[in-house]
Design a protein around this motif. Structure first.
Motif, mmCIF file in Angstrom:
data_model
loop_
_atom_site.group_PDB
_atom_site.id
_atom_site.type_symbol
_atom_site.label_atom_id
_atom_site.label_comp_id
_atom_site.label_asym_id
_atom_site.label_seq_id
_atom_site.Cartn_x
_atom_site.Cartn_y
_atom_site.Cartn_z
ATOM 1 N N THR A 155 0.896 -1.252 -0.220
ATOM 2 C CA THR A 155 0.132 0.164 -0.270
ATOM 3 C C THR A 155 0.973 1.214 -0.166
ATOM 4 O O THR A 155 2.080 1.330 0.456
ATOM 5 N N TYR A 156 0.232 2.187 -0.661
ATOM 6 C CA TYR A 156 1.038 3.441 -0.290
ATOM 7 C C TYR A 156 -0.063 4.705 -0.535
ATOM 8 O O TYR A 156 -1.220 4.614 -1.054
ATOM 9 N N GLY A 157 0.190 5.786 0.310
ATOM 10 C CA GLY A 157 -0.539 6.814 0.495
ATOM 11 C C GLY A 157 -0.324 8.028 -0.414
ATOM 12 O O GLY A 157 0.900 8.451 -0.623
ATOM 13 N N SER A 158 -1.110 8.855 -0.906
ATOM 14 C CA SER A 158 -0.987 10.011 -1.651
ATOM 15 C C SER A 158 -2.175 11.118 -1.247
ATOM 16 O O SER A 158 -2.779 10.817 -0.461
ATOM 17 N N ALA A 159 -1.705 12.059 -1.822
ATOM 18 C CA ALA A 159 -2.666 13.387 -1.669
ATOM 19 C C ALA A 159 -3.978 13.468 -2.451
ATOM 20 O O ALA A 159 -4.902 14.334 -2.291
ATOM 21 N N GLY A 160 -4.385 12.243 -2.952
ATOM 22 C CA GLY A 160 -5.660 12.081 -3.946
ATOM 23 C C GLY A 160 -5.640 11.539 -5.140
ATOM 24 O O GLY A 160 -4.528 11.321 -5.744
ATOM 25 N N ILE A 161 -6.612 10.989 -5.261
ATOM 26 C CA ILE A 161 -7.043 10.209 -6.719
ATOM 27 C C ILE A 161 -6.707 11.230 -8.043
ATOM 28 O O ILE A 161 -7.326 12.189 -7.839
ATOM 29 N N GLY A 162 -5.785 10.830 -8.909
ATOM 30 C CA GLY A 162 -5.569 11.831 -9.912
ATOM 31 C C GLY A 162 -4.704 12.689 -9.711
ATOM 32 O O GLY A 162 -4.388 13.458 -10.786
ATOM 33 N N GLY A 163 -4.015 12.971 -8.567
ATOM 34 C CA GLY A 163 -3.298 14.116 -8.381
ATOM 35 C C GLY A 163 -1.570 13.681 -8.808
ATOM 36 O O GLY A 163 -1.361 12.418 -9.356
ATOM 37 N N ALA A 164 -0.741 14.659 -8.584
ATOM 38 C CA ALA A 164 0.611 14.512 -9.324
ATOM 39 C C ALA A 164 1.358 13.280 -8.470
ATOM 40 O O ALA A 164 1.838 12.491 -9.300
ATOM 41 N N THR A 165 0.997 12.987 -7.232
ATOM 42 C CA THR A 165 1.629 11.872 -6.408
ATOM 43 C C THR A 165 1.060 10.733 -7.056
ATOM 44 O O THR A 165 1.765 9.657 -7.173
ATOM 45 N N HIS A 166 -0.142 10.422 -7.082
ATOM 46 C CA HIS A 166 -1.038 9.248 -7.427
ATOM 47 C C HIS A 166 -0.560 8.966 -8.996
ATOM 48 O O HIS A 166 0.060 7.731 -9.154
ATOM 49 N N GLU A 190 -2.026 14.406 5.441
ATOM 50 C CA GLU A 190 -2.812 13.380 6.123
ATOM 51 C C GLU A 190 -2.117 11.999 5.738
ATOM 52 O O GLU A 190 -2.039 11.009 6.377
ATOM 53 N N ALA A 191 -1.779 11.979 4.371
ATOM 54 C CA ALA A 191 -0.934 10.730 3.928
ATOM 55 C C ALA A 191 0.501 10.481 4.776
ATOM 56 O O ALA A 191 0.579 9.337 5.183
ATOM 57 N N LEU A 192 1.051 11.522 5.147
ATOM 58 C CA LEU A 192 2.366 11.422 6.029
ATOM 59 C C LEU A 192 1.982 10.801 7.072
ATOM 60 O O LEU A 192 2.824 9.979 7.682
ATOM 61 N N ALA A 202 3.999 2.791 2.465
ATOM 62 C CA ALA A 202 5.027 3.888 1.636
ATOM 63 C C ALA A 202 4.181 5.070 1.527
ATOM 64 O O ALA A 202 2.710 5.044 1.568
ATOM 65 N N LEU A 203 5.011 6.166 1.217
ATOM 66 C CA LEU A 203 4.318 7.453 1.020
ATOM 67 C C LEU A 203 4.783 8.121 -0.171
ATOM 68 O O LEU A 203 5.929 8.063 -0.505
ATOM 69 N N ALA A 204 3.813 8.512 -1.311
ATOM 70 C CA ALA A 204 4.418 9.253 -2.421
ATOM 71 C C ALA A 204 3.959 10.398 -2.266
ATOM 72 O O ALA A 204 2.749 10.966 -2.204
ATOM 73 N N ASP A 205 4.825 11.515 -2.225
ATOM 74 C CA ASP A 205 4.345 12.877 -1.919
ATOM 75 C C ASP A 205 5.496 14.026 -2.166
ATOM 76 O O ASP A 205 6.692 13.340 -1.949
ATOM 77 N N SER A 206 5.250 15.057 -2.194
ATOM 78 C CA SER A 206 6.297 16.211 -2.176
ATOM 79 C C SER A 206 6.606 16.146 -0.949
ATOM 80 O O SER A 206 6.164 15.554 0.104
ATOM 81 N N SER A 207 7.710 16.912 -0.488
ATOM 82 C CA SER A 207 8.716 16.555 0.567
ATOM 83 C C SER A 207 8.191 16.741 1.890
ATOM 84 O O SER A 207 9.011 17.149 2.894
ATOM 85 N N SER A 208 6.897 16.423 2.310
ATOM 86 C CA SER A 208 6.538 16.573 3.575
ATOM 87 C C SER A 208 7.339 15.538 4.339
ATOM 88 O O SER A 208 7.367 15.643 5.620
#
Length: 326
Positions: A155-166, A190-192, A202-208
């Motif tokens: 599993t990985y968390g992101s900032a939302g469906i269809g966003g840059a991280t997803h 929230e994903a962090l 895992a986390l896919a995100d900008s540098s939070s």
């Protein structure tokens, strides 16, 4: 002849009456605080940099810029609210570049080439894949190998469906030949927290994740830019590991379509100065975000180019199907 001359004089006086107040309004702008809509939760990387930018721009404008967080729908809820505001310059906000994707997927009823007055592109973002420091994966190679043996089990968390991280993570998954289980959140913060709490792998995100990687709580497996970041020089990029994926998703500032040109010019001037201000540079440096300034007209051209690129990406990644899956 005399009648024509009289009509010309009356027409000229009418035009002066009609446009005079607009010119006066533009010359006096702003006369009260400006609302800046940040379409992400408070405390995230976009929120942090936008607040620093607004503090600097307010100095030039001589009025306070009040940041209002309106998160949801991967940044599209706040963006839609900004686009529908009165085009008087008193409501502006951040424009996520992902609107070029969401508008084509039908998840937001906006045409990014027609709905906004573009003010400035300001900075990019440093994206990366982070895991807990206690996780068994020491490298991205380990992570990929585990995912291949467990399809949809990681599993990985992101900032939302269809966003840059997803989308970036799915583009990486396609290149790596793996399938992840995506868990969307309302924003990167929230994903962090989900990763820190052990709720996702895992986390896919900008540098939070940056301060937590620095403190040793998290491990950064790879970043997504063209080059390694200044702060995490030992961490490879996806590209140098053999995956042709680069994501930087620059942030930008805009307002509703139809801003008085003089008002737009005033805002462009203020944010151009803000983009090189010490506080904005410091905020970007803290999260390793590259400065990527473009003035309004060039920023508008950039968004038009991104719209065309997203058309191809939607087809290649089958994003419409991914959106249906959630």
């Amino acid at each position: 002849m005399r009648s024509s001359r009289r009509q010309f004089v009356l027409g000229t006086l009418g035009a002066a009456t009609a446009f005079g107040p607009l010119r006066a309004f533009a010359a006096d702008f702003p006369e009260r605080p400006i609302t800046f809509i940040c379409p992400w939760p408070a405390g995230g990387t976009a929120d942090t940099t936008m607040r620093a930018l607004c503090v600097a721009a307010a100095r030039t404008l001589g009025q306070t810029i009040v940041v209002e967080n309106k998160p949801g729908a991967a940044g599209m809820l706040g963006l839609r609210q900004m686009a529908m505001a009165k085009p008087d310059g008193y409501t502006i906000g951040q424009i996520p570049v992902s609107v070029t994707r969401f508008s084509q997927l039908g998840s937001v009823q906006l045409d990014p080439l027609k709905a906004f007055t573009y003010i400035a592109r300001t900075s990019g973002q440093t994206f990366g894949i982070a895991v807990a420091a206690t996780a068994p994966w020491k490298t991205l190679k380990d992570f990929v190998a585990h995912a291949k043996g467990k399809p949809n089990g990681v599993t990985y968390g992101s900032a939302g469906i269809g966003g840059a991280t997803h989308v970036g993570m799915e583009e990486f998954a396609l290149a790596a030949g793996v399938e992840f289980n995506h868990i969307p959140f309302k924003g990167g913060s929230e994903a962090l927290q989900a990763l820190l709490g052990g709720h996702v792998d895992a986390l896919a995100d900008s540098s939070s994740w940056a301060p937590h990687v620095a403190s040793g709580k998290l491990r950064l497996l790879a970043t997504w830019g063209e080059q390694r970041t200044a702060e995490f020089k030992d961490v490879p990029t996806l590209k140098e590991l053999g995956y042709n994926v680069v994501v930087d998703a620059p942030n930008g500032i805009g307002g509703p379509k139809g801003l008085e040109p003089a008002v737009a010019a005033r805002l462009r001037e203020a944010f151009k100065l803000a983009a090189v201000s010490p506080e904005f540079k410091a905020a970007c440096a803290r999260i390793d975000a590259p400065l990527m300034y473009l003035d309004g007209p060039d920023y508008e051209k950039y968004m038009a180019g991104m719209y065309r690129k997203e058309t191809q990406l939607i087809e290649r990644l089958k994003l419409k199907e991914l959106m249906v899956k959630g």
